[in-house]
Design an enzyme around this catalytic site. Sequence first.
Site, PDB file in Angstrom:
ATOM      1  N   ASP A 187     -16.810  15.358   9.106  1.00  0.00           N
ATOM      2  CA  ASP A 187     -18.149  15.647   8.561  1.00  0.00           C
ATOM      3  C   ASP A 187     -18.307  14.829   7.279  1.00  0.00           C
ATOM      4  O   ASP A 187     -17.619  15.092   6.286  1.00  0.00           O
ATOM      5  CB  ASP A 187     -18.281  17.152   8.280  1.00  0.00           C
TER       6      ASP A 187
ATOM      7  N   GLU B 201     -16.421  13.898   0.960  1.00  0.00           N
ATOM      8  CA  GLU B 201     -17.451  14.134  -0.057  1.00  0.00           C
ATOM      9  C   GLU B 201     -17.135  13.292  -1.295  1.00  0.00           C
ATOM     10  O   GLU B 201     -15.979  13.139  -1.664  1.00  0.00           O
ATOM     11  CB  GLU B 201     -17.474  15.640  -0.382  1.00  0.00           C
TER      12      GLU B 201
ATOM     13  N   ASN C  26     -15.681   7.924  -1.362  1.00  0.00           N
ATOM     14  CA  ASN C  26     -17.008   7.320  -1.331  1.00  0.00           C
ATOM     15  C   ASN C  26     -17.153   6.667   0.041  1.00  0.00           C
ATOM     16  O   ASN C  26     -16.686   5.551   0.274  1.00  0.00           O
ATOM     17  CB  ASN C  26     -17.127   6.288  -2.454  1.00  0.00           C
TER      18      ASN C  26
ATOM     19  N   ASP D 238     -28.120  11.770   1.338  1.00  0.00           N
ATOM     20  CA  ASP D 238     -29.091  11.474   0.275  1.00  0.00           C
ATOM     21  C   ASP D 238     -29.929  10.264   0.669  1.00  0.00           C
ATOM     22  O   ASP D 238     -29.381   9.217   1.014  1.00  0.00           O
ATOM     23  CB  ASP D 238     -28.362  11.168  -1.036  1.00  0.00           C
TER      24      ASP D 238
ATOM     25  N   LYS E 241     -35.987   5.149  -3.575  1.00  0.00           N
ATOM     26  CA  LYS E 241     -36.535   3.897  -4.127  1.00  0.00           C
ATOM     27  C   LYS E 241     -35.878   2.683  -3.486  1.00  0.00           C
ATOM     28  O   LYS E 241     -34.668   2.690  -3.223  1.00  0.00           O
ATOM     29  CB  LYS E 241     -36.298   3.856  -5.636  1.00  0.00           C
TER      30      LYS E 241
ATOM     31  N   ASP F 110     -34.187  15.326   7.291  1.00  0.00           N
ATOM     32  CA  ASP F 110     -35.614  15.670   7.274  1.00  0.00           C
ATOM     33  C   ASP F 110     -36.456  14.509   6.754  1.00  0.00           C
ATOM     34  O   ASP F 110     -37.671  14.642   6.637  1.00  0.00           O
ATOM     35  CB  ASP F 110     -35.853  16.910   6.405  1.00  0.00           C
TER      36      ASP F 110
HETATM   37  C1  LIG Z   1     -28.176  16.239   0.608  1.00  0.00           C
HETATM   38  S1  LIG Z   1     -26.471  16.605   0.604  1.00  0.00           S
HETATM   39  C2  LIG Z   1     -26.205  17.321   2.222  1.00  0.00           C
HETATM   40  C3  LIG Z   1     -24.904  18.062   2.301  1.00  0.00           C
HETATM   41  C4  LIG Z   1     -24.577  18.679   3.672  1.00  0.00           C
HETATM   42  N1  LIG Z   1     -24.259  17.661   4.656  1.00  0.00           N
HETATM   43  C5  LIG Z   1     -25.689  19.560   4.147  1.00  0.00           C
HETATM   44  O1  LIG Z   1     -26.346  19.207   5.143  1.00  0.00           O
HETATM   45  O2  LIG Z   1     -25.912  20.624   3.541  1.00  0.00           O
HETATM   46  C6  LIG Z   1     -25.695  14.998   0.784  1.00  0.00           C
HETATM   47  C7  LIG Z   1     -24.231  15.025   0.436  1.00  0.00           C
HETATM   48  O3  LIG Z   1     -23.647  13.741   0.681  1.00  0.00           O
HETATM   49  C8  LIG Z   1     -22.807  13.413  -0.417  1.00  0.00           C
HETATM   50  N2  LIG Z   1     -22.716  11.956  -0.515  1.00  0.00           N
HETATM   51  C9  LIG Z   1     -23.685  11.100  -0.912  1.00  0.00           C
HETATM   52  N3  LIG Z   1     -23.233   9.838  -0.890  1.00  0.00           N
HETATM   53  C10 LIG Z   1     -21.955   9.898  -0.474  1.00  0.00           C
HETATM   54  C11 LIG Z   1     -20.956   8.925  -0.269  1.00  0.00           C
HETATM   55  N4  LIG Z   1     -21.196   7.628  -0.512  1.00  0.00           N
HETATM   56  N5  LIG Z   1     -19.751   9.319   0.182  1.00  0.00           N
HETATM   57  C12 LIG Z   1     -19.503  10.631   0.425  1.00  0.00           C
HETATM   58  N6  LIG Z   1     -20.399  11.614   0.236  1.00  0.00           N
HETATM   59  C13 LIG Z   1     -21.616  11.251  -0.213  1.00  0.00           C
HETATM   60  C14 LIG Z   1     -23.517  14.028  -1.612  1.00  0.00           C
HETATM   61  O4  LIG Z   1     -22.670  14.176  -2.730  1.00  0.00           O
HETATM   62  C15 LIG Z   1     -23.977  15.345  -1.029  1.00  0.00           C
HETATM   63  O5  LIG Z   1     -22.989  16.339  -1.118  1.00  0.00           O
END
Ligand SMILES: C[S@@+](CC[C@H](N)C(=O)[O-])C[C@H]1O[C@@H](n2cnc3c(N)ncnc32)[C@H](O)[C@@H]1O
Length: 213
Positions: free
Chosen positions: A40, A65, A92, A118, A122, A154
């Site tokens: 995940d 994460e 990352n 995320d 922009k 979404d």
């Molecule tokens: C909007 S949240 C959604 C979290 C979860 N998947 C959910 O649906 O509730 C997006 C998650 O992806 C993580 N994230 C963003 N960029 C990432 C990256 N480059 N590598 C790992 N995680 C990342 C963020 O820190 C955040 O916890």
Amino acid sequence: MPRVRVHQHVNPLAPFYRRSPTPIVPDDIFAEPARPLHLDIGCARGRFILRMAEAIPDWNFLGVEIRHQLVDEANRIGGEKGLRNLHYSFCNALLWIDRLVEKIPDGRLHAVTIQFPDPWFKKKHAKRRMVTPEMVETITGKLAPGGTIFVQTDIEFLAEEMFDLFRQRKELQEVAIEENPFPIKTEREKAVEEKSLPVYRRVFSKALLSNKL
Ligand SMILES: C[S@@+](CC[C@H](N)C(=O)[O-])C[C@H]1O[C@@H](n2cnc3c(N)ncnc32)[C@H](O)[C@@H]1O
């Protein structure tokens, strides 16, 4: 114990997040390392795969994460629950998913979920978006024949951008779906549903004979 407080977003291109992660060695972290693995990516607090690991004890679950405080918290909670089929890694995924999974044997990975990543709306931040052609190539390559990748968000433009990257892999077959095929919803999915917002979803399934395509 109170929930750990963290920044809502971190810049994945900042120097701190450019450091490479330690590759995952299933034998070192799971009680039964040969079992099918579910990855995940962008798992936040990791509650989705925590519940999945409880519900499906004969699979292993790995959450990835970028916010390391959440990874530490999630591993603590998984440890307190005695779940030996669950692990979280600080990584990352934009830059380093290939390194993280390089020691996972090919075909061990049976399911991947990318849920509400995320959007970095922009244009100048587009390079921070997590799903790239390189990530898609890595996870498709590691996926077992018949394995699935589930993507949902979404944000319509982001959905199309991600779906297009998966469509470019000839080993993958696109399956349009209305509902989340998993029995558990992420925290973001529940929040989006409460606001009655649309969700864009796809499953991409790896052909059983992909090595012959
Ligand atoms: C909007 S949240 C959604 C979290 C979860 N998947 C959910 O649906 O509730 C997006 C998650 O992806 C993580 N994230 C963003 N960029 C990432 C990256 N480059 N590598 C790992 N995680 C990342 C963020 O820190 C955040 O916890």
